[in-house]
Motif scaffolding. Structure first.
Motif, PDB file in Angstrom:
ATOM      1  N   PHE A 216      27.849  43.024  61.027  1.00  0.00           N
ATOM      2  CA  PHE A 216      27.733  41.930  62.300  1.00  0.00           C
ATOM      3  C   PHE A 216      27.730  40.255  61.445  1.00  0.00           C
ATOM      4  O   PHE A 216      27.348  39.677  61.951  1.00  0.00           O
ATOM      5  CB  PHE A 216      25.750  41.824  62.391  1.00  0.00           C
ATOM      6  CG  PHE A 216      26.023  43.464  63.006  1.00  0.00           C
ATOM      7  CD1 PHE A 216      26.037  43.413  64.466  1.00  0.00           C
ATOM      8  CD2 PHE A 216      25.605  44.869  62.527  1.00  0.00           C
ATOM      9  CE1 PHE A 216      25.183  44.455  64.869  1.00  0.00           C
ATOM     10  CE2 PHE A 216      25.207  45.829  63.192  1.00  0.00           C
ATOM     11  CZ  PHE A 216      24.966  45.921  63.662  1.00  0.00           C
ATOM     12  N   VAL A 217      28.298  39.862  60.142  1.00  0.00           N
ATOM     13  CA  VAL A 217      28.251  38.604  59.202  1.00  0.00           C
ATOM     14  C   VAL A 217      29.708  38.328  59.012  1.00  0.00           C
ATOM     15  O   VAL A 217      29.502  37.503  59.318  1.00  0.00           O
ATOM     16  CB  VAL A 217      27.726  38.813  58.278  1.00  0.00           C
ATOM     17  CG1 VAL A 217      27.527  37.751  57.539  1.00  0.00           C
ATOM     18  CG2 VAL A 217      26.140  39.149  58.849  1.00  0.00           C
ATOM     19  N   ARG A 220      35.304  38.141  62.330  1.00  0.00           N
ATOM     20  CA  ARG A 220      36.229  39.059  62.822  1.00  0.00           C
ATOM     21  C   ARG A 220      38.291  38.707  62.528  1.00  0.00           C
ATOM     22  O   ARG A 220      38.109  36.994  62.389  1.00  0.00           O
ATOM     23  CB  ARG A 220      36.562  39.392  64.647  1.00  0.00           C
ATOM     24  CG  ARG A 220      35.596  39.498  65.655  1.00  0.00           C
ATOM     25  CD  ARG A 220      35.567  39.515  66.482  1.00  0.00           C
ATOM     26  NE  ARG A 220      34.972  38.403  67.272  1.00  0.00           N
ATOM     27  CZ  ARG A 220      33.888  37.981  68.051  1.00  0.00           C
ATOM     28  NH1 ARG A 220      33.150  39.250  68.107  1.00  0.00           N
ATOM     29  NH2 ARG A 220      33.723  36.908  68.484  1.00  0.00           N
ATOM     30  N   CYS A 223      35.710  42.354  60.379  1.00  0.00           N
ATOM     31  CA  CYS A 223      34.660  43.465  60.423  1.00  0.00           C
ATOM     32  C   CYS A 223      34.864  44.649  60.750  1.00  0.00           C
ATOM     33  O   CYS A 223      34.007  45.426  60.439  1.00  0.00           O
ATOM     34  CB  CYS A 223      33.433  42.347  61.454  1.00  0.00           C
ATOM     35  SG  CYS A 223      34.276  42.229  62.743  1.00  0.00           S
ATOM     36  N   ARG A 261      28.412  43.394  68.506  1.00  0.00           N
ATOM     37  CA  ARG A 261      29.106  42.292  67.637  1.00  0.00           C
ATOM     38  C   ARG A 261      29.864  41.591  68.448  1.00  0.00           C
ATOM     39  O   ARG A 261      30.668  40.396  67.877  1.00  0.00           O
ATOM     40  CB  ARG A 261      30.666  43.296  66.576  1.00  0.00           C
ATOM     41  CG  ARG A 261      31.570  42.489  65.829  1.00  0.00           C
ATOM     42  CD  ARG A 261      31.043  41.734  64.774  1.00  0.00           C
ATOM     43  NE  ARG A 261      31.285  40.422  64.168  1.00  0.00           N
ATOM     44  CZ  ARG A 261      31.138  39.218  64.126  1.00  0.00           C
ATOM     45  NH1 ARG A 261      31.269  38.682  65.545  1.00  0.00           N
ATOM     46  NH2 ARG A 261      32.119  38.767  63.211  1.00  0.00           N
ATOM     47  N   GLN A 262      30.471  41.420  69.781  1.00  0.00           N
ATOM     48  CA  GLN A 262      30.752  40.933  71.010  1.00  0.00           C
ATOM     49  C   GLN A 262      30.205  39.660  70.874  1.00  0.00           C
ATOM     50  O   GLN A 262      30.186  38.466  71.590  1.00  0.00           O
ATOM     51  CB  GLN A 262      31.379  41.256  71.571  1.00  0.00           C
ATOM     52  CG  GLN A 262      32.424  41.806  71.614  1.00  0.00           C
ATOM     53  CD  GLN A 262      32.650  42.576  73.022  1.00  0.00           C
ATOM     54  OE1 GLN A 262      32.037  43.035  74.203  1.00  0.00           O
ATOM     55  NE2 GLN A 262      33.855  42.759  73.370  1.00  0.00           N
ATOM     56  N   TRP A 263      28.971  39.619  70.538  1.00  0.00           N
ATOM     57  CA  TRP A 263      27.428  38.805  71.166  1.00  0.00           C
ATOM     58  C   TRP A 263      27.578  37.745  69.700  1.00  0.00           C
ATOM     59  O   TRP A 263      26.792  37.041  70.372  1.00  0.00           O
ATOM     60  CB  TRP A 263      25.784  39.678  71.077  1.00  0.00           C
ATOM     61  CG  TRP A 263      26.773  40.571  72.432  1.00  0.00           C
ATOM     62  CD1 TRP A 263      27.242  40.454  73.130  1.00  0.00           C
ATOM     63  CD2 TRP A 263      25.050  41.667  72.763  1.00  0.00           C
ATOM     64  NE1 TRP A 263      26.491  41.748  73.856  1.00  0.00           N
ATOM     65  CE2 TRP A 263      25.936  42.485  73.768  1.00  0.00           C
ATOM     66  CE3 TRP A 263      23.697  41.869  71.698  1.00  0.00           C
ATOM     67  CZ2 TRP A 263      24.121  43.191  74.121  1.00  0.00           C
ATOM     68  CZ3 TRP A 263      23.536  42.729  72.267  1.00  0.00           C
ATOM     69  CH2 TRP A 263      23.681  43.513  72.979  1.00  0.00           C
ATOM     70  N   PHE A 264      28.296  37.517  69.038  1.00  0.00           N
ATOM     71  CA  PHE A 264      28.091  36.911  67.535  1.00  0.00           C
ATOM     72  C   PHE A 264      29.137  36.001  68.178  1.00  0.00           C
ATOM     73  O   PHE A 264      29.979  36.893  68.178  1.00  0.00           O
ATOM     74  CB  PHE A 264      28.381  37.178  66.812  1.00  0.00           C
ATOM     75  CG  PHE A 264      26.952  38.527  66.403  1.00  0.00           C
ATOM     76  CD1 PHE A 264      25.345  37.660  65.248  1.00  0.00           C
ATOM     77  CD2 PHE A 264      26.407  40.262  66.680  1.00  0.00           C
ATOM     78  CE1 PHE A 264      24.444  38.315  65.582  1.00  0.00           C
ATOM     79  CE2 PHE A 264      25.307  40.297  66.273  1.00  0.00           C
ATOM     80  CZ  PHE A 264      24.343  39.520  66.146  1.00  0.00           C
ATOM     81  N   PRO A 265      28.958  34.890  67.989  1.00  0.00           N
ATOM     82  CA  PRO A 265      30.200  34.086  68.338  1.00  0.00           C
ATOM     83  C   PRO A 265      31.548  34.261  67.034  1.00  0.00           C
ATOM     84  O   PRO A 265      32.619  33.509  67.054  1.00  0.00           O
ATOM     85  CB  PRO A 265      29.569  32.189  67.793  1.00  0.00           C
ATOM     86  CG  PRO A 265      28.555  32.622  67.420  1.00  0.00           C
ATOM     87  CD  PRO A 265      27.789  34.177  68.203  1.00  0.00           C
ATOM     88  N   TRP A 266      30.910  34.191  65.341  1.00  0.00           N
ATOM     89  CA  TRP A 266      32.155  34.344  63.903  1.00  0.00           C
ATOM     90  C   TRP A 266      32.493  35.695  64.898  1.00  0.00           C
ATOM     91  O   TRP A 266      32.532  36.768  65.268  1.00  0.00           O
ATOM     92  CB  TRP A 266      31.329  34.086  62.919  1.00  0.00           C
ATOM     93  CG  TRP A 266      30.229  34.996  62.944  1.00  0.00           C
ATOM     94  CD1 TRP A 266      29.966  36.475  62.500  1.00  0.00           C
ATOM     95  CD2 TRP A 266      28.615  35.155  63.434  1.00  0.00           C
ATOM     96  NE1 TRP A 266      28.432  36.689  62.634  1.00  0.00           N
ATOM     97  CE2 TRP A 266      27.792  35.494  63.389  1.00  0.00           C
ATOM     98  CE3 TRP A 266      28.342  34.152  63.590  1.00  0.00           C
ATOM     99  CZ2 TRP A 266      26.878  36.002  62.956  1.00  0.00           C
ATOM    100  CZ3 TRP A 266      27.313  33.681  64.097  1.00  0.00           C
ATOM    101  CH2 TRP A 266      26.084  34.979  63.976  1.00  0.00           C
TER     102      TRP A 266
END
Lengths: 266, 192
Positions: A216-217, A220, A223, A261-266
C-alpha cells in the motif's frame, strides 16, 4: 476496476471453492467418513450437540441434511456464478451458499482449513455488499474489508513464523516438504541435498508476508510485484502441497487489494 | 435508497461492524485471545491465520491399534508383550483416507488426515509428550471418536487399544513417535 467488479471476482472464487468443497464432502460421505467409525460420525455429533442446547439441531446435522446441503450449495453456487456472469444480483444464491456452508461447518467441525475461513468472509461481505449495493460505499467497504483480511493473514502468518525457531533457521520449508500430508517427495529430495534452498525459500516467504503492508506504500507499478509474488505463492502451495482451496479464495480476493491500492494517489 | 439520509447511517453502521470484526480477527491471531473468542465464534467468522507457524508441525499422524484376546491381562505389560493372540500394531485404514489427488482441483483426503491431526491435538496438547494414562482427556470428543473408529474395525468381543503415532519424512524406515495411547477397551463395552 470498480468495487462491484472486485467483489464479483472475489465471490466467483468463493463460489467455485464452495462447489469443490461440497463435492469433496459428498465424496467423503460416500466413503463412510460421516458414518459410525468415520471421521465425522452423525450419531456422535448429534448426541453431543442436540440434547444439551439445541434439541432441534439433530435433524439439521444428520447425514441426509448434510448431503442435501451439499447439493443445495453446489446448485446455488452455480446459480451465483451465472448471476455474476449475467450481471444480475447474486444475493439470493450467496445467501443459500452461506446457509449451506454454515450448516456444513457445524457438522464438520474439524478438518477445516484457512480457505474455508476466507470463503466465509467473502460470502458474508458479498451478501451485504451486493444486497446494499444501492447505498454508495457499501460495496467498496466490503472490498476494503477483504483487502484488510488478506493483509492481516500474511502479516499474522509472517509474525508467527518469526517465533518459530525452524522458520528462523531455515529448516521449516524442508520439513514441510518432507511429509506425506503436505510434502512433496521431489522437493524433499532436492532440499535434502541443498539445505540452502530451504533457507532461501523459507525466508523469502517470511519476507513476503511480513512486508506485505508495503504494497500500500510502494509506488505503482512496483507495488504490484506483491500481487505477482502472492499469486506465485498460492499457486506453488496448490501445486506442491496440494492445498488448492487457497487459490480460489485468497487469489480471487486479490482484485480487492488492487481496488484499494487505486485509492492511494502514489 | 442512496439519496435518503438513512443511507449514510447504514453505511456508517456497516463500516463500524467491519472495523469491529477486523479488530476481533486481529485479536484472534493471539493465542491467549483466540481461546476465549472461539467460544463465541460458532460460524467460523474469526479466522486465525498462522499457516504452519510458529512450528511447521508437519509430522504425519496415523491412528494405529492392536487387539488382545480374552484371558490376557491387558493391565500387565509383560504378559501383554509375550501373550499369544495379541496383534501387532496395525494402521487404521479407512476408505476416506485413500483417494486420488487432482492438482488444483481435488484432494478430499486431506480433510480426513487433518481431522486425525486436530483430534489428537485436542486429546493431548502438542509438546505434552506421551501422556500414558493420566494426561489423556478420555472424555474428550477426540478420544471417543478414535475409540469408535477402531471399534468399527475390530471383532465383537475383542479388546482393543489404539494410539496416535506420528512420523516424519518419506524415508522407508522412519521413527514413530507415540502421541496418544488409549486404555484397552472391550468391543461394545467400556475401558478396562
Amino acid at each position: 476496476m470498480t468495487p462491484s467488479q472486485a467483489l464479483s471476482i472475489a465471490c466467483l472464487g468463493a463460489l467455485v471453492g464452495a462447489v469443490i468443497t461440497s463435492t469433496e464432502f459428498l465424496w467423503l460421505e460416500r466413503r463412510l467418513a460421516m458414518s459410525k467409525g468415520g471421521f465425522w460420525p452423525e450419531a456422535l455429533i448429534t448426541d453431543e450437540i442436540s440434547p444439551s442446547r439445541l434439541p432441534w439441531a439433530g435433524a439439521f446435522l444428520s447425514n441426509a441434511a448434510l448431503r442435501q446441503a451439499q447439493w443445495l450449495c453446489i446448485a446455488a453456487s452455480l446459480a451465483g456464478v451465472a448471476c455474476l456472469a449475467l450481471g444480475v444480483s447474486p444475493v439470493a444464491p450467496l445467501l443459500v451458499v452461506a446457509a449451506a456452508t454454515a450448516l456444513t461447518q457445524q457438522r464438520i467441525r474439524w478438518g477445516g482449513e484457512g480457505g474455508d475461513h476466507m470463503t466465509n468472509l467473502i460470502l458474508v461481505v458479498g451478501i451485504v455488499g451486493f444486497g446494499l449495493a444501492a447505498i454508495p460505499g457499501v460495496t467498496a467497504a466490503s472490498c476494503a474489508f477483504l483487502a484488510a483480511q488478506l493483509t492481516l493473514s500474511y502479516v499474522s502468518s509472517g509474525v508467527a513464523k518469526l517465533f518459530g525457531s525452524k522458520w528462523r533457521s531455515g529448516q521449516a520449508f524442508a520439513e514441510i516438504m518432507d511429509s506425506y500430508t503436505y510434502g512433496n517427495r521431489v522437493f524433499a529430495n532436492l532440499l535434502r541435498r541443498r539445505a540452502w534452498v530451504s533457507a532461501v525459500a523459507g525466508h523469502a516467504v517470511m519476507l513476503f508476508q511480513l512486508t506485505f503492508p508495503l504494497y500500500f506504500v510502494a509506488p505503482r507499478p512496483y507495488c504490484y510485484a506483491y500481487l505477482l509474488a502472492g499469486l506465485a505463492f498460492h499457486l506453488s502451495i496448490a501445486v506442491i502441497m496440494r492445498l488448492h482451496l487457497f487459490v480460489y479464495t485468497f487469489v480471487a480476493a486479490y482484485p480487492c487489494l488492487f481496488l484499494v491500492r487505486q485509492w492511494f494517489p502514489w | 435508497v442512496s439519496g435518503l439520509p438513512v443511507a449514510g447511517w447504514i453505511l456508517a453502521v456497516y463500516v463500524a461492524i467491519l472495523c469491529i470484526w477486523f479488530a476481533l480477527s486481529a485479536l484472534n491471531q493471539i493465542r491467549r485471545f483466540s481461546r476465549r473468542l472461539a467460544r463465541f465464534d460458532r460460524f467460523g467468522l474469526l479466522p486465525r491465520w498462522v499457516f504452519f507457524a510458529p512450528d511447521p508441525g508437519v509430522d504425519d499422524p496415523y491412528l494405529v491399534y492392536r487387539t488382545a484376546p480374552p484371558g490376557v491381562d491387558v493391565g500387565n505389560a509383560a504378559e501383554l508383550a509375550s501373550a499369544s493372540g495379541v496383534s501387532p500394531w496395525l494402521e487404521f485404514r479407512h476408505p476416506a483416507l485413500s483417494g486420488r489427488t487432482l492438482w488444483l482441483l481435488w484432494r478430499p483426503t486431506r480433510r480426513a488426515v487433518k481431522a486425525v491431526d486436530e483430534m489428537a491435538r485436542q486429546i493431548v496438547p502438542p509438546g505434552a509428550g506421551l501422556s500414558g494414562k493420566n494426561g489423556v482427556a478420555k472424555m474428550s470428543f477426540g478420544y471417543i471418536l478414535f475409540t469408535e473408529m477402531v471399534e468399527s474395525v475390530t471383532e465383537p468381543g475383542s479388546r482393543f487399544q489404539w494410539a496416535v503415532v506420528r512420523s516424519h519424512g518419506f524415508a522407508r524406515r522412519r521413527r514413530l513417535r507415540f502421541e496418544v495411547l488409549s486404555d484397552f477397551h472391550r468391543h461394545g463395552g467400556h475401558a478396562e
